[in-house]
Design a protein around this motif. Structure first.
Motif, PDB file in Angstrom:
ATOM      1  N   PHE A   6       0.840  -1.196   0.000  1.00  0.00           N
ATOM      2  CA  PHE A   6       0.000   0.000   0.000  1.00  0.00           C
ATOM      3  C   PHE A   6       0.871   1.239   0.000  1.00  0.00           C
ATOM      4  CE2 PHE A   6       0.450  -1.592   4.302  1.00  0.00           C
ATOM      5  CZ  PHE A   6       0.826  -0.493   5.034  1.00  0.00           C
ATOM      6  N   ARG A   7       0.283   2.369  -0.301  1.00  0.00           N
ATOM      7  CA  ARG A   7       1.002   3.638  -0.382  1.00  0.00           C
ATOM      8  C   ARG A   7       0.722   4.481   0.859  1.00  0.00           C
ATOM      9  NH1 ARG A   7       2.899   4.267  -5.540  1.00  0.00           N
ATOM     10  NH2 ARG A   7       1.878   3.003  -7.106  1.00  0.00           N
ATOM     11  N   LEU A   8       1.731   5.282   1.242  1.00  0.00           N
ATOM     12  CA  LEU A   8       1.614   6.204   2.364  1.00  0.00           C
ATOM     13  C   LEU A   8       1.956   7.600   1.886  1.00  0.00           C
ATOM     14  CD1 LEU A   8       3.709   4.213   5.005  1.00  0.00           C
ATOM     15  CD2 LEU A   8       1.227   4.288   4.829  1.00  0.00           C
ATOM     16  N   ASP A   9       1.348   8.614   2.493  1.00  0.00           N
ATOM     17  CA  ASP A   9       1.797   9.964   2.168  1.00  0.00           C
ATOM     18  C   ASP A   9       3.127  10.222   2.893  1.00  0.00           C
ATOM     19  OD1 ASP A   9       1.171  10.581   4.819  1.00  0.00           O
ATOM     20  OD2 ASP A   9      -0.574  11.779   4.320  1.00  0.00           O
TER      21      ASP A   9
END
Length: 99
Positions: A6-9
């Motif tokens: 998943f992506r994180l800011d």
């Protein structure tokens, strides 16, 4: 073992990396423990034994700081500044100091 991607800011990634480094864990290890905590039916906190050690350390250091402050306010001020720097480097300060 299944994998999750998943992506994180940016700010969240930096905060998690600081927290992982402060706990002497990899980012994956920290996130794995946080996820284990989230699904724990007993809703216990993962780092319970570390919290007990931390609470005792805080009490001891509070007594020591009071004594040092009474004898040498300047030494206390310098020590507190050094402690804030170390805590900020490890992402352990809230608010502006931990950003």
């Amino acid at each position: 073992m299944p994998k999750i991607n998943f992506r994180l800011d940016g700010p969240l990634h930096v905060a998690l990396m600081r927290r992982a480094r402060g706990a002497n864990l990899s980012l994956s290890g920290l996130v794995r423990q946080l996820l284990e905590q989230a699904v724990d039916e007993r809703r216990r906190y993962v780092f319970t034994s570390q919290d007990e050690i931390l609470a005792t350390s805080i009490q001891i250091l509070s007594i020591l700081a009071t004594s040092v402050g009474q004898q040498s306010p300047k030494a206390l001020e310098q020590g507190m500044a050094q402690a804030r720097t170390i805590l900020a480097e490890r992402g352990l300060l809230g608010g502006e100091g931990g950003q």
